[in-house]
Scaffold this motif. Structure first.
Motif: not given
Length: 511
Positions: A445-466
């Motif tokens: 574990a000590a060989t992966c510090n990996g401090n996060t610099s950026e997070v990106r996301q793309y999201t798509a979906g739907f919502y339907d009234t049944i």
């Protein structure tokens, strides 16, 4: 001659009289026409004035509208839903309905190559709004809301799935309609959380997604505090709040409050104090830490809702003051920061297409969806805030009265904030941190510090009234999101990872 002249004069007089009567009748008709025009103009002006007054005046409070419960002059409105969410992640986060984007594993972790699938009913939510008119001009409202996202140490998914209820909101609001003045006290959405109209403490313009952590770029929190806002005309509102502070420090490789080490091997321990664990009987969970804070978070916000015919537009801007605090080597350290941001919500096509956009900058880690830390510590114990840049854009298309399609894109990123003492690295994103093992499964574990610099996301979906009727509403939806996590450059490179997430949901809205 006199006899013959008499009838002629009489006939001329009669003709002239008839002419005068005809002219008089014409004048009367013209006066009547003019009077009708003036009446129509006055009626039109009165209608315009009445419409303007109606638009400016608040919607009158109905003490016992249909579908509400009344008791001793108080009106109760119930809300919420019963929920079942299905979850699949390509990287195993061991998480429930909320995806912790800052912990998407790198290839070093064994769970990088294992998927995750589960069902959960914990987004089920219940709320109640109690309202009453104390006087002709004073309106009082109390609001409470809870879900089941709490997880005490006894909660588990093995046998009973006995997850405990969790307080989301509990507040009282007092409104003076004659002064346009409003006061709120209790736990609600933070003032820097975007609203869809005006200053709304109970609602937020959250992305309409299934993931409980929403979308990177959306900033928000729910916390106790006091808020005051003033209506300035029918379109503008100005608010200020004092809210409960907490600081998420970066400790070692853990960006969450709870690890007192700063820098590799916890170089500053045991002389550094930036949080405390509540003792028995403190009413805090003994495994959770509370940061050192001595000044509330202060926020000022302006909201503008211009009238553009059938189009709805909401624009807001805010500034947030925070104070971070710690103790190291017999001395206290604190630092002040100011962050700012804005939000826009608009109907591009009335009742058909909506868009929203947000942008913010500052030491905002605890408010982010990633989440990022708020600050790190130098070798002398002084505090370095971590600046966060966040963007979000999204749209909802009401394709039919029952079907909505949505899409969002967002990012959150920070700058490297570090210092060194000789060869010992301190801070966040330090290029001396070791990333050699981040892409090697099961490396130390000590060989992966990996401090996060950026997070990106793309999201798509739907919502339907049944179904929809007097019994309530049943809705169902599904979404897909692709999330990328990038780390700072260190010894061995700049690791990155990603996650494909699919979620489904069915909800029953009984109220």
């Amino acid at each position: 001659m006199l006899l013959s002249a008499g009838p002629a004069l009489a006939e001329d007089d009669a003709s002239e009289l008839r002419a005068l009567k005809a002219r008089l009748k014409q004048l009367e008709q013209k006066m009547e026409t003019q009077a009708r025009k003036e009446e129509a103009l006055a009626a039109r002006q009165n209608a315009i004035q009445n419409a303007q007054m109606t638009a400016k005046a608040p919607v009158p409070f109905d003490p016992c509208a249909s579908g509400k419960l009344c008791y001793k002059g108080v009106t109760f409105t119930f809300g919420g839903w019963v929920d079942l969410t299905g979850i699949y992640r390509s990287r195993n986060l061991a998480s429930d309905s909320g995806s912790v984007y800052n912990f998407i594993p790198f290839p070093q972790s064994k769970n990088y190559n294992t998927g995750e699938s589960r069902f959960t009913a914990r987004q089920t939510r219940f709320s109640v709004l109690a309202e009453a008119n104390a006087t002709e001009n004073i309106h009082v409202a109390g609001y409470g809301e809870l879900d089941f996202e709490g997880a005490a140490q006894t909660a588990n998914s093995v046998a009973t799935n006995s997850f405990n209820p969790r307080l989301r909101q509990a507040s009282i609001e007092i409104d003076r309609s004659d002064l346009g003045l409003h006061v709120l006290a209790g736990q609600s959405w933070s003032l820097n959380t975007p609203s869809k109209a005006g200053i709304d403490p109970r609602g937020a313009d959250t992305p309409g997604v299934i993931d409980f952590e929403l979308v990177p770029g959306f900033l928000g929190a729910r916390q106790p505090g006091v808020r005051v806002w003033q209506d300035i005309g029918p379109e503008f509102r100005l608010a200020v709040s004092a809210e409960n502070p907490q600081t998420s420090f970066f400790g070692g490789n853990n960006p969450l409050v709870g690890t007192p080490a700063v820098g590799p091997q916890g170089v500053l321990n045991p002389n550094l104090l930036f949080n405390l664990t509540g003792p028995g009987g403190s009413f805090f969970n003994s495994l959770n830490n509370v940061s050192l804070n001595h000044v509330p978070d202060f926020t000022v916000k302006g909201a503008w809702d211009p009238r553009l015919g059938p189009y709805k537009l909401h624009v807001e801007a805010w500034a947030l003051y925070r104070d971070f605090y710690d103790r190291f080597n017999f001395a206290n350290h604190d630092v002040n920061t100011v962050s700012f941001g804005g939000h826009l919500s608009a109907e591009i096509v009335p009742k058909l297409l909506e868009v929203q956009a947000s942008a913010s900058y500052g030491a905002l880690g605890r408010f982010t969806a990633t989440p990022f830390p708020d600050a790190t510590v130098r070798q002398d114990g002084s505090i370095q805030p971590l600046p966060i840049t966040a963007f979000l854009v999204g749209s909802v298309w009401h394709t039919t009265p029952s079907l909505d399609l949505y899409a969002y894109a967002g990012l959150e990123k920070t700058k490297a904030t570090f210092s060194n003492v000789g060869t010992v690295p301190f801070g966040y994103g330090n290029p001396l941190y070791n990333n050699l093992g981040c892409n090697i499964e099961n490396s130390p574990a000590a060989t992966c510090n990996g401090n996060t610099s950026e997070v990106r996301q793309y999201t798509a979906g739907f919502y339907d009234t049944i179904f929809k009727g007097s019994y309530g509403t049943i809705k169902a939806g599904a979404q897909y999101s692709y999330t990328q996590r990038f780390a700072f450059q260190g010894v061995g490179g700049a690791p990155k990872t990603d996650d494909h997430i699919v979620m489904t949901q069915i909800r029953y809205y009984p109220f």
